[in-house]
Scaffold this motif. Structure first.
Motif, mmCIF file in Angstrom:
data_model
loop_
_atom_site.group_PDB
_atom_site.id
_atom_site.type_symbol
_atom_site.label_atom_id
_atom_site.label_comp_id
_atom_site.label_asym_id
_atom_site.label_seq_id
_atom_site.Cartn_x
_atom_site.Cartn_y
_atom_site.Cartn_z
ATOM 1 N N ARG A 1 -66.304 -16.924 91.570
ATOM 2 C CA ARG A 1 -67.028 -16.484 90.215
ATOM 3 C C ARG A 1 -67.644 -17.772 89.732
ATOM 4 N N ASN A 2 -67.002 -18.765 89.679
ATOM 5 C CA ASN A 2 -67.710 -19.795 88.959
ATOM 6 C C ASN A 2 -68.786 -20.419 89.963
ATOM 7 N N ASN B 1 -59.564 -11.474 88.261
ATOM 8 C CA ASN B 1 -59.991 -12.514 89.055
ATOM 9 C C ASN B 1 -59.383 -12.568 90.461
ATOM 10 N N ASN C 1 -65.515 -15.044 84.133
ATOM 11 C CA ASN C 1 -64.259 -14.923 84.839
ATOM 12 C C ASN C 1 -64.000 -13.389 84.619
ATOM 13 N N GLU D 1 -61.450 -17.111 90.568
ATOM 14 C CA GLU D 1 -62.160 -17.975 89.520
ATOM 15 C C GLU D 1 -63.009 -19.047 90.428
#
Length: 156
Positions: free
Chosen positions: A113-114, A54, A120, A110
Motif C-alpha cells: 500500500r505504501n 492491511n 493503510n 502495508e
C-alpha cells in the motif's frame, strides 16, 4: 590488502545483472485468476470482518511452489526489496499458495500500500497497480535463504 577491497556496482547495474539471470527469477502476478485483484485474497486478504485490513499475501502458483524456487514447510527466508527494505517471508496456506510475512500478515500489505501510494487498510484495485506501473513482482534467488524482490517501475 587489495583482496579485501570490494567494488560495488551501481544499483542499476545490479538490476541489469539480475534481470539477465532468468534461471534464478520468477515473476508473480498480484492479480487473481480473473485479471482483477482478489476481493478477499492476495493484497486484499484482510478485507474481511474482524481482520486487519492491511493483511495481504503474494499469490504463489502451484507450479512455482512445487519447483523448489522458494523454501517450503513454513521455512522463513529473507528478502531485500528494490527500495532497500528487508522482509522476512515464508510460503504457507493450503497447497503452498501464498507468500506471507509470518510476524504479521499486515506487514506485507502495508509495504505494498505504501509503494502504491494508498492509505493503510485501503482496498487495492487493479487500477491502483496499473497507475503505479506494474501488476506483478519479480523475485531473484540469491541463495537458499536470501532473495531480492523487485517491484520497481521505469522512470517516466
Amino acid at each position: 590488502m587489495d583482496e579485501y577491497v570490494v567494488f560495488c556496482s551501481s544499483e542499476d547495474n545490479v538490476r541489469e545483472q539480475m534481470a539477465a539471470d532468468t534461471e534464478n527469477c520468477v515473476h508473480l502476478s498480484l492479480l487473481a485468476r480473473g485479471g482483477e485483484t482478489g476481493t478477499r485474497s492476495g493484497l486484499n486478504w484482510g478485507q474481511r470482518n474482524k481482520r486487519n485490513r492491511n493483511e495481504a499475501y503474494i499469490p504463489l502458483p502451484s507450479h512455482i511452489a512445487k519447483s523448489g524456487f522458494f523454501p517450503l514447510d513454513k521455512q522463513h527466508f529473507l528478502v531485500v526489496t528494490d527500495d532497500h527494505h528487508t522482509l522476512q517471508l515464508r510460503v504457507e496456506q493450503q497447497n503452498d499458495k501464498a507468500i506471507t510475512t509470518p510476524d504479521s500478515n499486515a506487514l506485507l500489505g502495508e509495504y505494498f500500500r505504501n509503494r502504491l501510494g494508498l492509505s493503510n487498510g485501503a482496498y487495492v484495485r487493479k487500477d491502483d497497480l496499473l497507475a503505479y506501473g506494474r501488476t506483478d513482482v519479480t523475485f531473484y534467488k540469491i541463495d537458499e535463504e536470501q532473495y531480492y524482490m523487485d517491484f520497481s517501475v521505469e522512470e517516466k
